[in-house]
Design an enzyme around this catalytic site. Structure first.
Site, PDB file in Angstrom:
ATOM      1  N   ARG B  12       0.839  -1.207   0.000  1.00 22.65           N
ATOM      2  CA  ARG B  12       0.000   0.000   0.000  1.00 22.65           C
ATOM      3  C   ARG B  12       0.874   1.258   0.000  1.00 22.65           C
ATOM      4  NH1 ARG B  12      -1.075   4.928   2.137  1.00 22.65           N
ATOM      5  NH2 ARG B  12      -0.362   4.106   4.145  1.00 22.65           N
ATOM      6  N   HIS B 212       9.282   7.459   7.619  1.00 25.38           N
ATOM      7  CA  HIS B 212       9.823   7.626   6.268  1.00 25.38           C
ATOM      8  C   HIS B 212      11.280   8.064   6.422  1.00 25.38           C
ATOM      9  CE1 HIS B 212       6.177   7.292   3.645  1.00 25.38           C
ATOM     10  NE2 HIS B 212       5.654   7.247   4.857  1.00 25.38           N
ATOM     11  N   CYS B 243       4.432  10.104  -0.788  1.00 20.27           N
ATOM     12  CA  CYS B 243       3.013  10.457  -0.674  1.00 20.27           C
ATOM     13  C   CYS B 243       2.691  11.539  -1.685  1.00 20.27           C
ATOM     14  CB  CYS B 243       2.703  10.954   0.742  1.00 20.27           C
ATOM     15  SG  CYS B 243       1.006  11.545   0.925  1.00 20.27           S
ATOM     16  N   ASN B 252       9.251   4.945   2.577  1.00 26.30           N
ATOM     17  CA  ASN B 252       9.180   4.374   3.915  1.00 26.30           C
ATOM     18  C   ASN B 252      10.560   3.854   4.312  1.00 26.30           C
ATOM     19  OD1 ASN B 252       6.061   3.859   4.679  1.00 26.30           O
ATOM     20  ND2 ASN B 252       6.339   3.638   2.468  1.00 26.30           N
TER      21      ASN B 252
END
Lengths: 306, 306
Positions: B12, B212, B243, B252
């Site tokens: 995701r 992150h 993002c 991440n």
């Protein structure tokens, strides 16, 4: 919070692994820029065999042309007595002259032999003589224990051996002792434990930490060392670096990265992040490519307009 | 040393910012691989507006095809009540079904409005209803407080606000509360302080950390959080991510990076570094490029023959 001192190793450790020769004038311009940025200790040259490390062949020329920089201490790296002799002799070149001789004791036979043709036992003898000679000539005599957290050839390095080597170097008159994670394998728990143990073993001799950021652990390792009492850290502008005799070694931890880490934690470094980022962008232009420092790439934390 | 649990968010959060659509079959193959690697919680989909995040348009198709994986919990991300409704309804698709609804409360108005059209005040109301609805439907209801360490638009976020939001979410029935450094600006001292304060404020509700690695601080931040009592960490295989609504956000923290950090510190993760590195190399082939994880790039600490 106690302040820290960042020792800028960009001109030496940052450049020694560059494939193309960096012009002496560019190295000197970098040194000027680092002085202007606020660095108060700068490793400027390495007195090694120019056939082995051609990038450092201009050591004497660099020292002869060092800028007048009150309050700044310049360091020359030495791997053997011949190197110390050259560091001492370089002071006759007419320039600002070196302040420190940085000696190197490798903590493992494998890397010691690959890097400077010395076993650990030989290294103890040689560094003892080097430290005495450097001090006798009026240089601040410090020594880095290399591969202290792991060796590229021998694997793990026992902490007890590193503590013993540090104690021997303190007994030999070292005025500062650094621990180096030469190949960037350490983790924070290991760094905190070993740095704390070495500080306890060699006090009041100050302990410095030299980190490479091969696996992204360097900022966390620096913070763990700070918590263990370490107040002096090597770093290279832009995170440049690597070692020709250490397989897999990547760049030094970036000066920008340590400045971000410490300044945002309320620990003064004497260097502003804006100045370090500006120096990074300037030197990236000299090198013709972006430099690897993570904070150099991402920049400071600054809010944007939606 | 207490073990940690790594929540794999690669399918995701790792993929949502990819410019090219990653095929549903590839996402499912990644989920299979993560299960085989030893991941026990996996964020597999996001029930968001497919016009806003086209990469997640196949959420229902993913859930319908989830593998039977005893002991593994699958998570669907939800940004509003409609998302929770879709997460609940997705269980009728015939597959293994979701186990958890991951809600998101943004800690700043600036990023809240940009990311999901909500002020902080609106977010409290909406997440309270979402958590109740998810729990009522038998889903494990957890919530992430996003931009908890800094906002890309508003700048610093007061720790007191984050602690208050965490307490409100615990009161609203959250079964786990995560703090997210969405744009990778935190440093270890800040993380240790805030994570410790939130654990004290919401206990016995468990606290998770979502990092992150924009500025290379993530491994050090994870270690600081571990020392403050955090035992659950999000990570994405290969350090993928970013993002679309957070300027400057990078990937991440890599699963490989956290596995290296923790396992070398004597903290078990349930995942071997060899397995994570093999999965990294396999998925890099799918993506057609190297993945950004630092340990993924450098590999394990392994001695070489001179």
């Amino acid at each position: 919070m106690d302040a820290v001192q960042i020792v800028e190793v960009g001109p030496r450790d940052g450049l020694q692994n560059e494939a193309g020769f960096v012009e002496t004038a560019d190295k000197l311009a970098l040194i000027d820029r680092l002085v202007a940025m606020g660095a108060t200790r700068i490793e400027v040259a390495s007195f090694v065999n120019p056939r082995r490390v051609p990038q450092m062949a201009d050591a004497e020329a660099i020292v002869a042309a060092l800028p007048a920089a009150p309050g700044v201490r310049f360091i020359g790296l030495c791997l053997n007595e011949r190197g110390v002799d050259r560091a001492i002799a370089s002071r006759d070149g007419g320039g600002r002259a070196l302040d420190e001789a940085g000696c190197v004791l490798v903590a493992s036979d494998g890397f010691g032999i690959a890097n400077q043709g010395q076993t650990v036992a030989d290294g103890i003898t040689v560094n003892t003589a080097m430290l005495e000679k450097a001090r006798g000539a009026g240089l601040f005599a410090q020594v880095t224990i290399s591969a202290a957290f792991g060796c590229p050839y021998d694997g793990p390095v026992p902490a007890a051996r590193v503590i013993d080597l540090a104690r021997r170097m303190a007994d030999a008159g070292a005025q500062e002792i650094a621990l180096a994670d030469t190949i960037g394998v350490a983790v924070p728990a290991q760094v905190g434990d070993l740095v704390g143990a070495v500080i306890a073993a060699v006090g009041p001799v100050p302990v410095r930490l030299h980190l490479h950021d091969t696996r992204g652990m360097a900022p966390g390792n620096a913070w763990a060392a700070y918590q263990a009492g370490c107040r002096t850290f090597d770093a290279a502008l832009g995170g440049l670096g690597g070692c020709p005799f250490a397989p897999g070694a990547a760049g030094n931890v970036g000066t920008e990265d340590l400045v971000y880490l410490f300044e945002r934690s309320g620990v003064r470094t004497g260097i502003t992040l804006d100045a370090a980022l500006a120096a990074n962008h300037w030197f990236a232009g000299i090198m013709g490519r972006p430099l690897p420092s993570r904070v150099g790439e991402a920049g400071d934390f600054a809010a944007v307009t939606p």
